[in-house]
Design a protein around this motif. Structure first.
Motif, mmCIF file in Angstrom:
data_model
loop_
_atom_site.group_PDB
_atom_site.id
_atom_site.type_symbol
_atom_site.label_atom_id
_atom_site.label_comp_id
_atom_site.label_asym_id
_atom_site.label_seq_id
_atom_site.Cartn_x
_atom_site.Cartn_y
_atom_site.Cartn_z
ATOM 1 N N ARG A 122 0.800 -1.222 0.000
ATOM 2 C CA ARG A 122 0.000 0.000 0.000
ATOM 3 C C ARG A 122 0.836 1.277 0.000
ATOM 4 N NH1 ARG A 122 -4.874 -1.625 -1.742
ATOM 5 N NH2 ARG A 122 -5.535 -3.505 -0.634
ATOM 6 N N ASP A 123 2.097 1.184 0.387
ATOM 7 C CA ASP A 123 2.966 2.358 0.446
ATOM 8 C C ASP A 123 3.373 2.760 -0.975
ATOM 9 O OD1 ASP A 123 4.810 4.315 0.901
ATOM 10 O OD2 ASP A 123 5.942 3.205 2.423
ATOM 11 N N THR A 124 2.922 3.924 -1.418
ATOM 12 C CA THR A 124 3.202 4.347 -2.797
ATOM 13 C C THR A 124 4.677 4.674 -3.025
ATOM 14 O OG1 THR A 124 2.599 6.617 -2.180
ATOM 15 C CG2 THR A 124 0.874 5.244 -3.166
ATOM 16 N N SER A 125 5.448 4.864 -1.939
ATOM 17 C CA SER A 125 6.875 5.160 -2.103
ATOM 18 C C SER A 125 7.696 3.908 -2.406
ATOM 19 C CB SER A 125 7.424 5.832 -0.844
ATOM 20 O OG SER A 125 7.363 4.942 0.265
ATOM 21 N N VAL A 126 7.092 2.745 -2.182
ATOM 22 C CA VAL A 126 7.780 1.474 -2.454
ATOM 23 C C VAL A 126 7.449 1.031 -3.867
ATOM 24 C CG1 VAL A 126 8.041 -0.943 -1.778
ATOM 25 C CG2 VAL A 126 7.691 0.815 -0.028
ATOM 26 N N ASP A 127 8.455 0.917 -4.704
ATOM 27 C CA ASP A 127 8.237 0.513 -6.094
ATOM 28 C C ASP A 127 9.473 -0.224 -6.611
ATOM 29 O OD1 ASP A 127 7.614 0.143 -8.719
ATOM 30 O OD2 ASP A 127 7.550 2.270 -9.259
ATOM 31 N N PHE A 128 9.366 -1.546 -6.691
ATOM 32 C CA PHE A 128 10.492 -2.328 -7.203
ATOM 33 C C PHE A 128 10.068 -3.166 -8.421
ATOM 34 C CE2 PHE A 128 8.635 -4.406 -3.443
ATOM 35 C CZ PHE A 128 8.172 -5.595 -3.992
ATOM 36 N N HIS A 129 8.961 -2.791 -9.067
ATOM 37 C CA HIS A 129 8.501 -3.599 -10.206
ATOM 38 C C HIS A 129 9.295 -3.239 -11.463
ATOM 39 C CE1 HIS A 129 6.214 -0.203 -11.930
ATOM 40 N NE2 HIS A 129 6.085 -0.961 -13.012
ATOM 41 N N TRP A 130 9.587 -4.265 -12.266
ATOM 42 C CA TRP A 130 10.222 -4.050 -13.573
ATOM 43 C C TRP A 130 9.469 -4.786 -14.677
ATOM 44 C CZ3 TRP A 130 11.415 -8.868 -15.252
ATOM 45 C CH2 TRP A 130 11.783 -9.839 -14.317
ATOM 46 N N PHE A 131 8.573 -5.724 -14.278
ATOM 47 C CA PHE A 131 7.739 -6.409 -15.267
ATOM 48 C C PHE A 131 6.474 -5.580 -15.463
ATOM 49 C CE2 PHE A 131 4.619 -9.784 -16.442
ATOM 50 C CZ PHE A 131 5.229 -10.198 -17.610
ATOM 51 N N PRO A 132 6.142 -5.168 -16.689
ATOM 52 C CA PRO A 132 5.082 -4.172 -16.887
ATOM 53 C C PRO A 132 3.650 -4.692 -16.790
ATOM 54 C CG PRO A 132 6.001 -4.799 -19.007
ATOM 55 C CD PRO A 132 6.826 -5.491 -17.963
ATOM 56 N N LEU A 133 3.433 -6.018 -16.930
ATOM 57 C CA LEU A 133 2.076 -6.552 -16.990
ATOM 58 C C LEU A 133 1.592 -7.003 -15.616
ATOM 59 C CD1 LEU A 133 2.350 -8.706 -20.253
ATOM 60 C CD2 LEU A 133 1.541 -6.349 -20.025
ATOM 61 N N ASP A 134 0.281 -6.918 -15.408
ATOM 62 C CA ASP A 134 -0.293 -7.370 -14.142
ATOM 63 C C ASP A 134 -0.265 -8.884 -14.017
ATOM 64 O OD1 ASP A 134 -0.809 -4.783 -13.483
ATOM 65 O OD2 ASP A 134 -2.935 -4.826 -14.013
ATOM 66 N N ASN A 135 -0.381 -9.591 -15.129
ATOM 67 C CA ASN A 135 -0.399 -11.055 -15.115
ATOM 68 C C ASN A 135 0.720 -11.579 -16.003
ATOM 69 O OD1 ASN A 135 -1.318 -13.868 -16.083
ATOM 70 N ND2 ASN A 135 -2.717 -13.429 -14.401
ATOM 71 N N PRO A 136 1.492 -12.566 -15.545
ATOM 72 C CA PRO A 136 2.650 -13.038 -16.319
ATOM 73 C C PRO A 136 2.311 -14.117 -17.344
ATOM 74 C CG PRO A 136 2.596 -14.185 -14.235
ATOM 75 C CD PRO A 136 1.418 -13.233 -14.223
ATOM 76 N N GLY A 137 1.024 -14.438 -17.515
ATOM 77 C CA GLY A 137 0.636 -15.574 -18.344
ATOM 78 C C GLY A 137 1.224 -15.568 -19.737
#
Length: 552
Positions: free
Chosen positions: A491-506
């Motif tokens: 929930r903390d908007t300051s935390v962001d470590f995503h590099w995969f752009p899609l919500d689902n990896p299927g």
């Protein structure tokens, strides 16, 4: 399919819908009736086949109804109705996707699995491959799918039931999750597959009958004119309402949103064919003919239900309105309950609440019996004990597993309360499609397939799926552009470590699972057992010897 339940968890603290006393009375009546049935069914649970596969005693129509009960989760009723009410045509794509997914599962793998296996999916995968490593991998993948699916159901159940009963606060919702979990443990512990199946049959009848009554009621308000109903939804939505009957409202904004939808659809459609709790239902019928009858009944019941969701979704949009639904305590999940209240007041709302509760209870019971069978039969009996264990000992371990899984699900559901349930559901379906399905397909149809290919496929699909979701916007870095609030699990908007752009990896992990199965098979020097494949092919196509299937 239960992804849409997440918002109800947070919203439950604000206010409740309907009469909590009436809802509790209807819930209590349902629990008492089903417990009596479960205890009566448990009297015949004397063998492992009785506990895992209900003694293969159910007819095609009975099993088909139970399959519908297992497949139609609470989100199929509450979530899809809300999605159609808010997003119109794009929301109905969920109904279409889930029905097509069921056809893929039935036509491609279901009957073949039933003829080849005994109790679990791993029976099939280990039939012509090295038993211990394949059973371990299959059981771990099964437990991963079941746990995350179960976690999502439990978290959604806590929020939804707390909302309908007017229970406020995290502690109150945690208590609801614990009660649902305890009932789940009791049903499966006592009734096994037979008791669970009867709960699913009752739930399917209640859900489809309730949806059918509401559908007729909605159509009657618009003179049984579907065009008038659609126009009513457009008019109620106000400016831009025409978008409800056109494609692209939810998934047409950008190229990335379209790719997101394609990835999600791929995971849902193919993941269903690898969901162990759905596939396990085909071991409860005595013959291949009854399995085919199950197919026919399931397709009709599920198909009719999803047609009901079209009317109910647009009916909620027309009679309640998208803005009122989004502002309600449960968000989009409130569409069906608010429509019920609009149509029949607190009584119909209480009945629909009980149906939702029955739905959650039946699904979690089906998931738990599958996880128990997978651990006791595949890991304990086949790997740890090398097949040298009597059926009574195996069933005892299965019952202990039920309690452990139930406790873990309760604790996990309480911790997941208020988290993004979509993450958990996406993971369950993506794992099933990435790890289970490629190995099932190759085992049934590819003569050269070997143990190395199976292990590469299952572990590769499982690990890649989890890693990609962990570093996706679903976990961190997704922000609502309108409000600035976090839409991620963290929930903390300051935390962001995503590099995969899609919500689902299927769209990545599923082809990778299939590819790793091919590469692992081709690079391995292991020679496949062609005689075993020939035996498996005959058994899968004819059912010969299926009733006496043994562990190899």
């Amino acid at each position: 399919m239960s992804a849409v339940l997440g918002s109800a968890v947070l919203a439950a603290e604000s206010e409740q819908i309907g009469d909590p006393v009436l809802n509790i009375a209807i819930f209590g009546a349902f629990v008492v009736v089903t417990l009596v049935i479960v205890f009566r069914a448990s009297k015949n649970n004397s063998t492992a086949a009785d506990y895992y596969a209900a003694g293969r005693s159910f007819t095609g129509p009975q099993n088909g109804t139970a399959i519908a009960g297992d497949y139609l989760s609470a989100a199929s009723f509450l979530g899809i109705c809300g999605a159609i009410a808010i997003n119109g045509y794009d929301g109905f794509l969920y109904s279409i996707g889930f029905l097509v997914a069921w056809l893929v599962a039935l036509l491609l793998v279901a009957e073949l699995l039933r003829n080849t296996g005994r109790f679990t999916m791993a029976d099939v995968l280990s039939f012509r491959l090295r038993q211990r490593p394949v059973r371990m991998a299959a059981a771990l993948a099964t437990l991963a799918v079941v746990f995350f699916y179960l976690l999502a159901q439990m978290a959604g159940a806590g929020g939804l039931v707390a909302l309908l009963l007017g229970i406020e606060g995290v502690a109150g919702q945690g208590l609801v999750i614990a009660v649902v979990g305890a009932l789940m443990i009791l049903y499966v512990l006592v009734g096994g597959m037979k008791g669970t199946t009867w709960v699913q049959i009752i739930k399917a009848i209640l859900l489809i009958a309730g949806a059918g009554i509401m559908t007729i009621w909605v159509l009657a308000k618009f003179g049984f004119d579907l065009s008038a109903l659609l126009q009513g939804a457009v008019d109620t939505a106000g400016e831009g309402g025409e978008a409800l009957i056109e494609p692209g409202k939810q998934y047409g904004a950008s190229g990335m949103s379209k790719l997101n939808f394609l990835s999600l659809a791929l995971a849902l459609v193919l993941g269903t064919a690898g969901l162990p709790h759905v596939l396990m239902r085909f071991y409860t019928v005595p013959t291949a003919k009854e399995a085919r009858r199950s197919v026919v009944w399931a397709i009709w019941l599920i198909g009719v239900f999803y047609l009901f969701t079209l009317v109910l979704g647009y009916g909620a949009g027309a009679l309640v309105g998208p803005e009122a639904i989004k502002a309600a305590p449960g968000g989009v999940n409130s569409a069906a309950p608010m429509l019920a209240f609009e149509l029949g007041g607190v009584v119909l709302l209480g009945i629909i609440s009980a149906v939702a509760f029955a739905t959650i209870l039946a699904v979690v019971a089906g998931l738990t019996i599958t996880a128990a069978a997978s651990f006791a039969h595949d890991i304990y009996a086949s790997v740890i004990k090398h097949g040298e264990v009597n059926p009574d000992g195996e069933v005892k371990v299965a019952r202990i597993t039920v309690v452990v899984i139930g406790i873990l699900a309760i604790v996990g559901g309480i911790f997941a309360n208020g988290q993004n349930v979509a993450f958990l559901v996406a993971l369950a379906f993506a794992v099933a499609a990435s790890a289970n399905l490629p190995t099932i397909i190759y085992s049934l149809f590819w003569k050269r397939f070997n143990t190395t290919g199976a292990l590469w496929s299952m572990y590769g699909g499982l690990i890649s799926c989890i890693v990609l979701i962990a570093f996706s916007p679903v976990v961190s870095g997704k922000v609502d552009p309108a409000t600035g609030a976090s839409l991620s699990m963290i929930r903390d908007t300051s935390v962001d470590f995503h590099w995969f752009p899609l919500d689902n990896p299927g769209i990545v992990s599923i082809p990778l699972g299939f590819l790793l199965g091919i590469v692992g098979t081709l690079v391995s020097k292991e020679r496949p057992d062609r005689e075993k494949f020939a035996e498996m092919e005959v058994r899968s196509l004819t059912g010969a010897g299926a009733e006496k299937a043994t562990v190899h």
